[in-house]
Scaffold this active site. Structure first.
Site, PDB file in Angstrom:
ATOM      1  N   ASN A 151      -9.409  -1.188  10.772  1.00  0.00           N
ATOM      2  CA  ASN A 151      -8.230  -0.507  10.239  1.00  0.00           C
ATOM      3  C   ASN A 151      -7.703   0.428  11.316  1.00  0.00           C
ATOM      4  O   ASN A 151      -8.422   1.321  11.764  1.00  0.00           O
ATOM      5  CB  ASN A 151      -8.583   0.301   8.989  1.00  0.00           C
ATOM      6  CG  ASN A 151      -8.949  -0.581   7.822  1.00  0.00           C
ATOM      7  OD1 ASN A 151      -8.101  -0.977   7.036  1.00  0.00           O
ATOM      8  ND2 ASN A 151     -10.231  -0.914   7.707  1.00  0.00           N
ATOM      9  N   ASP A 190     -15.200  -1.734   9.561  1.00  0.00           N
ATOM     10  CA  ASP A 190     -16.037  -2.027   8.400  1.00  0.00           C
ATOM     11  C   ASP A 190     -17.023  -3.133   8.756  1.00  0.00           C
ATOM     12  O   ASP A 190     -16.681  -4.089   9.475  1.00  0.00           O
ATOM     13  CB  ASP A 190     -15.182  -2.474   7.212  1.00  0.00           C
ATOM     14  CG  ASP A 190     -14.187  -1.407   6.777  1.00  0.00           C
ATOM     15  OD1 ASP A 190     -14.440  -0.218   7.048  1.00  0.00           O
ATOM     16  OD2 ASP A 190     -13.162  -1.761   6.171  1.00  0.00           O
ATOM     17  N   SER A 248      -6.602  -2.950   2.303  1.00  0.00           N
ATOM     18  CA  SER A 248      -7.088  -2.286   1.096  1.00  0.00           C
ATOM     19  C   SER A 248      -7.443  -3.255  -0.027  1.00  0.00           C
ATOM     20  O   SER A 248      -7.262  -2.967  -1.208  1.00  0.00           O
ATOM     21  CB  SER A 248      -6.056  -1.270   0.587  1.00  0.00           C
ATOM     22  OG  SER A 248      -5.909  -0.225   1.505  1.00  0.00           O
ATOM     23  N   GLY A 283      -6.834   5.245   5.547  1.00  0.00           N
ATOM     24  CA  GLY A 283      -6.392   6.186   4.528  1.00  0.00           C
ATOM     25  C   GLY A 283      -6.777   7.617   4.835  1.00  0.00           C
ATOM     26  O   GLY A 283      -7.791   7.884   5.476  1.00  0.00           O
ATOM     27  N   GLU A 303       0.810  -1.221   0.000  1.00  0.00           N
ATOM     28  CA  GLU A 303       0.000   0.000   0.000  1.00  0.00           C
ATOM     29  C   GLU A 303       0.847   1.276   0.000  1.00  0.00           C
ATOM     30  O   GLU A 303       0.356   2.351   0.327  1.00  0.00           O
ATOM     31  CB  GLU A 303      -0.933  -0.006   1.206  1.00  0.00           C
ATOM     32  CG  GLU A 303      -1.929  -1.145   1.196  1.00  0.00           C
ATOM     33  CD  GLU A 303      -2.823  -1.132   2.414  1.00  0.00           C
ATOM     34  OE1 GLU A 303      -3.698  -0.249   2.483  1.00  0.00           O
ATOM     35  OE2 GLU A 303      -2.639  -1.983   3.295  1.00  0.00           O
ATOM     36  N   ARG A 313     -10.932   2.749  11.995  1.00  0.00           N
ATOM     37  CA  ARG A 313     -12.136   2.544  11.199  1.00  0.00           C
ATOM     38  C   ARG A 313     -12.568   1.091  11.312  1.00  0.00           C
ATOM     39  O   ARG A 313     -11.733   0.186  11.299  1.00  0.00           O
ATOM     40  CB  ARG A 313     -11.867   2.880   9.728  1.00  0.00           C
ATOM     41  CG  ARG A 313     -13.112   3.262   8.938  1.00  0.00           C
ATOM     42  CD  ARG A 313     -12.789   3.456   7.469  1.00  0.00           C
ATOM     43  NE  ARG A 313     -12.630   2.176   6.793  1.00  0.00           N
ATOM     44  CZ  ARG A 313     -11.612   1.868   5.988  1.00  0.00           C
ATOM     45  NH1 ARG A 313     -10.642   2.735   5.774  1.00  0.00           N
ATOM     46  NH2 ARG A 313     -11.565   0.680   5.413  1.00  0.00           N
ATOM     47  N   TYR A 361      -9.843   3.200  -4.611  1.00  0.00           N
ATOM     48  CA  TYR A 361      -8.804   4.173  -4.933  1.00  0.00           C
ATOM     49  C   TYR A 361      -8.744   4.626  -6.391  1.00  0.00           C
ATOM     50  O   TYR A 361      -8.144   5.650  -6.686  1.00  0.00           O
ATOM     51  CB  TYR A 361      -7.423   3.602  -4.560  1.00  0.00           C
ATOM     52  CG  TYR A 361      -7.285   3.330  -3.088  1.00  0.00           C
ATOM     53  CD1 TYR A 361      -7.344   4.371  -2.159  1.00  0.00           C
ATOM     54  CD2 TYR A 361      -7.116   2.043  -2.604  1.00  0.00           C
ATOM     55  CE1 TYR A 361      -7.230   4.133  -0.807  1.00  0.00           C
ATOM     56  CE2 TYR A 361      -6.987   1.787  -1.246  1.00  0.00           C
ATOM     57  CZ  TYR A 361      -7.042   2.846  -0.360  1.00  0.00           C
ATOM     58  OH  TYR A 361      -6.925   2.603   0.986  1.00  0.00           O
ATOM     59  N   GLU A 420     -13.752  -6.011   9.505  1.00  0.00           N
ATOM     60  CA  GLU A 420     -12.362  -5.811   9.905  1.00  0.00           C
ATOM     61  C   GLU A 420     -12.196  -4.454  10.567  1.00  0.00           C
ATOM     62  O   GLU A 420     -13.077  -3.598  10.514  1.00  0.00           O
ATOM     63  CB  GLU A 420     -11.417  -5.914   8.710  1.00  0.00           C
ATOM     64  CG  GLU A 420     -11.639  -4.849   7.641  1.00  0.00           C
ATOM     65  CD  GLU A 420     -10.672  -5.013   6.474  1.00  0.00           C
ATOM     66  OE1 GLU A 420      -9.531  -4.523   6.616  1.00  0.00           O
ATOM     67  OE2 GLU A 420     -11.045  -5.599   5.450  1.00  0.00           O
TER      68      GLU A 420
END
Length: 310
Positions: A269, A254, A145, A273, A17, A252, A213, A267
């Site tokens: 994070n 999800d 990602s 980002g 990433e 974060r 992205y 998951e």
């Protein structure tokens, strides 16, 4: 902003990433500079960590994503160097980077997450397809990602998806498909930010790297359009899921909602980002925090008692 001293914005790194991290770090660096912070780029792929000491840096804003930046390695190094940093510590970063062990922890605590199987080269792929049913999501367990991720929709295609994921990680996760909408919940301090509903144009059930992205037609709904009570319950669930892995500072979570409205955690994070496509800044704006203020609030977390050098 002299109270922050000299700040290293860690960006780039050596993970898959790296390009995204370079963009995140550049955005954070620009925001901090606009607010008068003495901030400097620091790419651990090209600089020795000892430069943090010789350069007399006071704290680090981690804008690294993926391995060696989001998995506890960098956090442990900074702990040893006695330099405070943003985001979660070693344990939370390591657990959250491992989607399988995160799911094990959630399942043990009674939190909802989709059924799964661990795949190896010796797996009975036909049996896994039968057990989980199609479609199946296949992903490297310790990448981010959507790197190496596939959606298996045809019988007999699971092994090829495994081969793709195994190029990125020896630990591969096959996860039961949840037929519903995907949401994400930004975490800032002790609060959950407004939910964002994710709607990829190409495949509404597959928020992959391209949708994240590269495409400009992915739809983001924030507010997410859920009833207030349901949104409140999901924010509470996301906070519980984040805290269960020992997450702190910001991050974060999800999750999916099936057709009946039942949630399934996906998951965590711990270093999300911070690009123009990123989700935490989007939710923060809806909560009344512009990007510069968000970056300052994250940096202020380096003053937490467990982040201040002894």
């Amino acid at each position: 902003m002299s109270k922050f001293g000299k700040v290293a914005v860690m960006l780039g790194g050596t993970s898959a990433e790296r390009p995204v991290s370079l963009n995140s770090g550049a955005a954070v660096l620009a925001a901090l500079t606009r607010q008068g912070v003495d901030a400097h780029p620091f790419d651990p792929a090209t600089r020795n960590l000892g430069d943090l000491i010789s350069g007399e840096f006071d704290r680090v804003f981690i804008a690294l994503h993926g391995r060696y930046g989001e998995d506890g390695c960098m956090q442990g190094a900074l702990d040893l160097l006695n330099i405070p940093y943003t985001g979660s510590g070693v344990m939370a970063s390591a657990i959250a980077m491992d989607k399988w062990r995160t799911k094990l922890l959630w399942r043990a605590a009674g939190l909802p997450t989709a059924d799964w199987e661990i795949l190896t080269a010796a797996s009975d792929f036909a049996a896994v397809e039968k057990k989980l049913g199609l479609p199946i999501f296949v992903k490297p367990a310790r990448e981010g990602s959507s790197i190496g991720m596939s959606k298996v929709t045809q019988t007999g295609a699971l092994q090829a998806a495994y081969d793709t994921a195994a190029e990125h990680d020896a630990l591969v996760l096959a996860e039961k498909f949840i037929d519903g909408a995907e949401f994400t919940v930004g975490i800032l301090g002790d609060s959950a930010l407004p939910l964002i509903r994710l709607e990829p144009a190409k495949d509404k059930s597959f928020y992959d790297f391209e949708a994240k992205y590269l495409r400009n037609d992915t739809r983001y709904q924030c507010p997410a359009g859920l009833p207030d009570a349901q949104e409140t319950a999901l924010r509470k669930l996301a906070l519980e899921a984040f805290r269960l892995v020992d997450g702190r500072g910001w991050g974060r979570v999800d999750l999916m909602l099936d057709s009946l409205g039942n949630p399934y955690l996906l998951e965590v994070n711990t270093s999300p980002g911070m690009t123009d496509h990123s989700l935490v800044p989007m939710a923060a704006r809806v909560a009344g925090l512009d990007f510069d203020v968000l970056c300052l609030k994250i940096l202020e977390q380096t003053f937490m008692p467990d982040r201040v050098p002894a």
